[in-house]
Each structure stands twice: as structure tokens, then as C-alpha cells.
Motif scaffolding. Structure first.
Motif, PDB file in Angstrom:
ATOM      1  N   MET A   1       0.844  -1.198   0.000  1.00 21.29           N
ATOM      2  CA  MET A   1       0.000   0.000   0.000  1.00 21.29           C
ATOM      3  C   MET A   1       0.882   1.252   0.000  1.00 21.29           C
ATOM      4  SD  MET A   1      -2.812   1.151   2.844  1.00 21.29           S
ATOM      5  CE  MET A   1      -3.591   2.758   2.772  1.00 21.29           C
ATOM      6  N   SER A   2       0.522   2.229  -0.814  1.00 24.29           N
ATOM      7  CA  SER A   2       1.239   3.489  -0.857  1.00 24.29           C
ATOM      8  C   SER A   2       0.526   4.533  -0.002  1.00 24.29           C
ATOM      9  CB  SER A   2       1.359   3.994  -2.297  1.00 24.29           C
ATOM     10  OG  SER A   2       2.079   3.076  -3.080  1.00 24.29           O
ATOM     11  N   TRP A   3       1.238   5.610   0.303  1.00 28.77           N
ATOM     12  CA  TRP A   3       0.712   6.684   1.134  1.00 28.77           C
ATOM     13  C   TRP A   3       1.011   8.023   0.488  1.00 28.77           C
ATOM     14  CZ3 TRP A   3      -1.989   5.348   5.520  1.00 28.77           C
ATOM     15  CH2 TRP A   3      -1.827   4.036   5.975  1.00 28.77           C
ATOM     16  N   LEU A   4       0.165   8.990   0.785  1.00 29.37           N
ATOM     17  CA  LEU A   4       0.417  10.373   0.387  1.00 29.37           C
ATOM     18  C   LEU A   4       0.996  11.100   1.597  1.00 29.37           C
ATOM     19  CD1 LEU A   4       0.064  12.671  -1.741  1.00 29.37           C
ATOM     20  CD2 LEU A   4      -2.136  13.161  -0.623  1.00 29.37           C
ATOM     21  N   GLN A   5       2.170  11.662   1.412  1.00 30.49           N
ATOM     22  CA  GLN A   5       2.836  12.368   2.508  1.00 30.49           C
ATOM     23  C   GLN A   5       2.885  13.856   2.196  1.00 30.49           C
ATOM     24  OE1 GLN A   5       6.383  10.844   5.005  1.00 30.49           O
ATOM     25  NE2 GLN A   5       7.352  12.021   3.392  1.00 30.49           N
ATOM     26  N   LEU A   6       2.390  14.655   3.118  1.00 31.65           N
ATOM     27  CA  LEU A   6       2.397  16.108   2.964  1.00 31.65           C
ATOM     28  C   LEU A   6       3.330  16.690   4.019  1.00 31.65           C
ATOM     29  CD1 LEU A   6       1.419  18.832   1.887  1.00 31.65           C
ATOM     30  CD2 LEU A   6      -0.553  18.651   3.437  1.00 31.65           C
ATOM     31  N   ILE A   7       4.328  17.423   3.568  1.00 29.11           N
ATOM     32  CA  ILE A   7       5.315  18.033   4.462  1.00 29.11           C
ATOM     33  C   ILE A   7       5.114  19.540   4.452  1.00 29.11           C
ATOM     34  CG2 ILE A   7       7.768  18.320   4.962  1.00 29.11           C
ATOM     35  CD1 ILE A   7       8.260  15.737   3.373  1.00 29.11           C
ATOM     36  N   LEU A   8       4.796  20.089   5.618  1.00 26.58           N
ATOM     37  CA  LEU A   8       4.640  21.533   5.778  1.00 26.58           C
ATOM     38  C   LEU A   8       5.892  22.086   6.460  1.00 26.58           C
ATOM     39  CD1 LEU A   8       0.963  21.690   7.144  1.00 26.58           C
ATOM     40  CD2 LEU A   8       1.730  21.829   4.773  1.00 26.58           C
ATOM     41  N   HIS A   9       6.462  23.158   5.902  1.00 27.37           N
ATOM     42  CA  HIS A   9       7.649  23.786   6.473  1.00 27.37           C
ATOM     43  C   HIS A   9       7.200  24.971   7.332  1.00 27.37           C
ATOM     44  CE1 HIS A   9      10.108  21.312   3.832  1.00 27.37           C
ATOM     45  NE2 HIS A   9       9.289  21.644   2.847  1.00 27.37           N
ATOM     46  N   CYS A  10       7.329  24.826   8.641  1.00 29.44           N
ATOM     47  CA  CYS A  10       6.747  25.797   9.573  1.00 29.44           C
ATOM     48  C   CYS A  10       7.799  26.392  10.500  1.00 29.44           C
ATOM     49  CB  CYS A  10       5.672  25.127  10.436  1.00 29.44           C
ATOM     50  SG  CYS A  10       4.280  24.444   9.519  1.00 29.44           S
ATOM     51  N   GLU A  11       7.552  27.624  10.910  1.00 29.64           N
ATOM     52  CA  GLU A  11       8.281  28.203  12.034  1.00 29.64           C
ATOM     53  C   GLU A  11       7.657  27.677  13.326  1.00 29.64           C
ATOM     54  OE1 GLU A  11      10.983  30.098  11.541  1.00 29.64           O
ATOM     55  OE2 GLU A  11      10.660  29.802   9.380  1.00 29.64           O
ATOM     56  N   ARG A  12       8.423  27.692  14.402  1.00 27.85           N
ATOM     57  CA  ARG A  12       7.976  27.076  15.643  1.00 27.85           C
ATOM     58  C   ARG A  12       6.596  27.545  16.114  1.00 27.85           C
ATOM     59  NH1 ARG A  12      12.038  26.843  20.609  1.00 27.85           N
ATOM     60  NH2 ARG A  12      12.314  29.013  19.985  1.00 27.85           N
ATOM     61  N   PRO A  13       6.248  28.858  16.087  1.00 30.99           N
ATOM     62  CA  PRO A  13       4.932  29.263  16.593  1.00 30.99           C
ATOM     63  C   PRO A  13       3.761  28.679  15.815  1.00 30.99           C
ATOM     64  CG  PRO A  13       6.418  31.148  16.463  1.00 30.99           C
ATOM     65  CD  PRO A  13       7.086  30.029  15.736  1.00 30.99           C
ATOM     66  N   ALA A  14       4.003  28.250  14.569  1.00 32.84           N
ATOM     67  CA  ALA A  14       2.901  27.763  13.732  1.00 32.84           C
ATOM     68  C   ALA A  14       2.726  26.254  13.799  1.00 32.84           C
ATOM     69  CB  ALA A  14       3.138  28.187  12.282  1.00 32.84           C
ATOM     70  N   VAL A  15       3.579  25.560  14.554  1.00 35.48           N
ATOM     71  CA  VAL A  15       3.576  24.102  14.515  1.00 35.48           C
ATOM     72  C   VAL A  15       2.281  23.515  15.062  1.00 35.48           C
ATOM     73  CG1 VAL A  15       4.659  22.045  15.528  1.00 35.48           C
ATOM     74  CG2 VAL A  15       6.073  23.849  14.527  1.00 35.48           C
ATOM     75  N   ALA A  16       1.823  23.984  16.211  1.00 31.87           N
ATOM     76  CA  ALA A  16       0.631  23.399  16.836  1.00 31.87           C
ATOM     77  C   ALA A  16      -0.584  23.523  15.930  1.00 31.87           C
ATOM     78  CB  ALA A  16       0.365  24.067  18.182  1.00 31.87           C
ATOM     79  N   ALA A  17      -0.765  24.681  15.316  1.00 30.40           N
ATOM     80  CA  ALA A  17      -1.911  24.871  14.425  1.00 30.40           C
ATOM     81  C   ALA A  17      -1.803  23.965  13.207  1.00 30.40           C
ATOM     82  CB  ALA A  17      -2.002  26.335  13.994  1.00 30.40           C
ATOM     83  N   ALA A  18      -0.601  23.815  12.663  1.00 33.75           N
ATOM     84  CA  ALA A  18      -0.413  22.946  11.501  1.00 33.75           C
ATOM     85  C   ALA A  18      -0.710  21.492  11.853  1.00 33.75           C
ATOM     86  CB  ALA A  18       0.998  23.092  10.967  1.00 33.75           C
ATOM     87  N   GLU A  19      -0.254  21.061  13.007  1.00 33.50           N
ATOM     88  CA  GLU A  19      -0.505  19.687  13.447  1.00 33.50           C
ATOM     89  C   GLU A  19      -2.001  19.440  13.611  1.00 33.50           C
ATOM     90  OE1 GLU A  19       1.021  16.639  16.997  1.00 33.50           O
ATOM     91  OE2 GLU A  19       1.484  18.786  17.075  1.00 33.50           O
ATOM     92  N   ASP A  20      -2.700  20.373  14.262  1.00 32.48           N
ATOM     93  CA  ASP A  20      -4.151  20.230  14.453  1.00 32.48           C
ATOM     94  C   ASP A  20      -4.879  20.206  13.117  1.00 32.48           C
ATOM     95  OD1 ASP A  20      -3.760  20.209  17.171  1.00 32.48           O
ATOM     96  OD2 ASP A  20      -4.286  22.326  17.464  1.00 32.48           O
TER      97      ASP A  20
END
Length: 298
Positions: A1-20
Motif C-alpha cells: 500500500m502506498s501513502w500520500l505524505q504532505l510536508i509543511l515547512h513551519c516556524e515554531r509558533p505555527a507548529v501546533a496549528a499545523a498539526e491540528d
């Protein structure tokens, strides 16, 4: 099975919102990775360290509509960070993982060998150890420094303390190198269970290896060899305790610390030990010393 991987390049303050946002968009898993080669070595107590620039990586099923996914994330975050989409092909992850963990030699006599690979030198001192939940397989420079140091010691008939034992690798190596008895101490019951299991796998009788929590250490124990591979802060705090547990004229090895921390840690031990120059591997060091003669409980 294959997967789609999305990588977001974030500054530290934006990490929690990106994860959510990734989780809300249906990500099967979200992981964080350092984007700027910024190592985090020893966080303060109660601190959760995070890099300044972070890759927030979401894993989605391969049939995910990527355009719709990006639109959803853009709406949730306001502005979509720099990003990369890629297909992650499935593979036999267990086989790929084990291929990277091979026998390792430390010093002249000692090998650490995983169970799936025959020992390269059957006549050498071979510790059979697989990676697991407890820290310590020999791959980290601090563990490698301790194993190499133990290989250089005369251990026949000696007693050993492995303080902060993790997997028990140091205590087990010392026993296989000739030590008579070892005390393995850790504040994690899982580590103590792993140590006992690893000792039995290596044919070490239960009577030769005692495991216990720090609060249960027999205060009358005196070790000829004391090894502690922890972190600088705990090592400093433990100096009087490790001195009390080391026999007069016994030997000490400390690791888990950076070169920049060596002098501070050594200073905590000098009242009790004649400290030697540090041994360094990469940015990590090992400190060693000889217990000064006289009462071991001073």
C-alpha cells in the motif's frame, strides 16, 4: 500500500496549528522533524523542546484528493506554509529497519550483536541485544564511549554498578567481560524489566545481576566499577551518591554529557575522585576517575 505524505515547512509558533489542521483533515499520523539541523540535547526539567524551523509531516491514504486537501488546510490555516507532496511507497519496514542495525565492535574484545545476525567473531565477548523500548544499544556515542571504556578495564572478579541502566547494556557487557556481580539501577520499571530479559538472553544468572529502583539501592553496596550514562544535570546531583556507592580506590565512568558540560560535571566529582581528562566522540564526552582512598561514604 502506498501513502500520500504532505510536508509543511513551519516556524515554531505555527507548529501546533499545523498539526491540528492535518489531523482535522484526516491524517493517519503526524510527525515533527528538524528542518534546520538544530540539535536539542538536554531540555530543562518540565520543558518540551522544539526546533525553530520544523517539518510537520502528515500521512494520508494514497487515494486522498490532494487538491481538496490543500484547499482544506489553506482555509484552516489562513495561509498555507511552504509544502511538499510526495508518494511514499510501502515496503517491509521491519526488514528495512533491521538492515540498519548490525554488529558493532567496541575496543578489542567486545561486540554488540542483534539476534538476527551471527556474531562476526564467535570467540569474542558478544552481547546479544536487540533495539527495544529501553535506551542503550551502542549506537549512541555516549553508550559507545562507555562500552569502549569497560573493554579497557580489568573486570575479573569485580563488582559493578550501572546507574541509569536503560537496556542494561553496560552491566551485561561488564559481566560478560569478567565482572562477578552487577547492580543495575533505573527509575523506569520498564528499563529494569528490559535489563533482566537481556541478561537472561545472554546467559547471565539472576544472582549475578541485581536490578532495582534508586530508592531501593542497598546503602552498603560498594562497587569496584561505577558507570553512569545519564545527563549532565542528574550526574551533578548524583555525585555524593555515586561516590558513596564506589569503593575506595574504585573506578568511575560518566557519560551522557556534552564537551561543554564536562568541566562542570568533573568539578562535582573532584572532592571524591581523581578525575582524568575527558574522552570525546563527536560532541559527547566520557569522564573517568579513581575514587580517593579512605572511607567510601564521605
Amino acid at each position: 500500500m502506498s501513502w500520500l505524505q504532505l510536508i509543511l515547512h513551519c516556524e515554531r509558533p505555527a507548529v501546533a496549528a499545523a498539526e491540528d489542521a492535518l489531523l482535522a483533515a484526516g491524517a493517519e499520523a503526524v510527525t515533527l522533524a528538524d528542518q534546520a539541523d538544530q540539535p536539542v540535547f538536554e531540555p530543562a526539567v518540565g520543558e518540551t523542546p522544539l526546533w525553530d524551523r520544523v517539518q510537520v509531516i502528515g500521512l494520508f491514504s494514497a487515494d486522498t484528493d490532494s487538491a481538496a486537501l490543500l484547499a482544506t488546510l489553506s482555509a484552516a490555516l489562513g495561509t498555507l506554509p511552504d509544502h511538499r507532496l510526495e508518494i511514499l511507497e510501502d515496503q517491509d519496514w521491519s526488514r528495512a529497519w533491521t538492515s540498519h542495525y548490525q554488529p558493532m565492535r567496541f575496543g578489542q574484545r567486545l561486540w554488540i550483536c542483534p539476534s538476527w545476525t551471527p556474531p562476526p567473531e564467535p570467540g569474542a565477548v558478544n552481547v546479544l541485544l536487540d533495539p527495544g523500548l529501553a535506551f542503550g544499544t551502542g549506537t549512541h556515542p555516549t553508550t559507545a564511549l562507555c562500552l569502549t571504556w569497560l573493554d579497557q578495564q580489568t573486570l575479573r572478579g569485580k563488582t559493578v554498578i550501572d546507574y541509569g541502566c536503560g537496556s542494561g547494556i553496560l552491566a551485561i557487557a561488564a559481566l560478560l567481560l569478567g565482572a562477578e556481580r552487577a547492580l543495575a539501577v533505573d527509575n523506569d520499571p520498564q528499563a529494569l524489566a528490559a535489563t533482566r530479559d537481556n541478561a537472561r538472553r545472554n546467559g547471565i544468572a539472576d544472582a549475578r545481576l541485581i536490578t532495582c529502583l534508586p530508592g531501593d539501592v542497598d546503602a552498603t553496596w560498594r562497587a569496584d566499577i561505577t558507570v553512569a550514562n545519564i545527563l549532565a544535570g542528574p550526574l551533578i546531583a548524583l555525585a555524593p551518591r555515586l561516590a558513596a556507592l564506589t569503593a575506595a580506590n574504585g573506578r568511575l565512568a560518566l557519560s551522557g554529557l556534552l564537551a561543554s558540560q564536562a568541566e562542570t560535571v568533573a568539578g562535582a566529582y573532584r572532592p571524591h575522585f581523581a578525575m582524568q581528562s575527558p574522552t570525546q566522540r563527536e560532541e559527547w564526552v566520557l569522564l573517568s576517575g579513581d575514587r580517593r582512598g579512605g572511607p567510601a561514604s564521605d
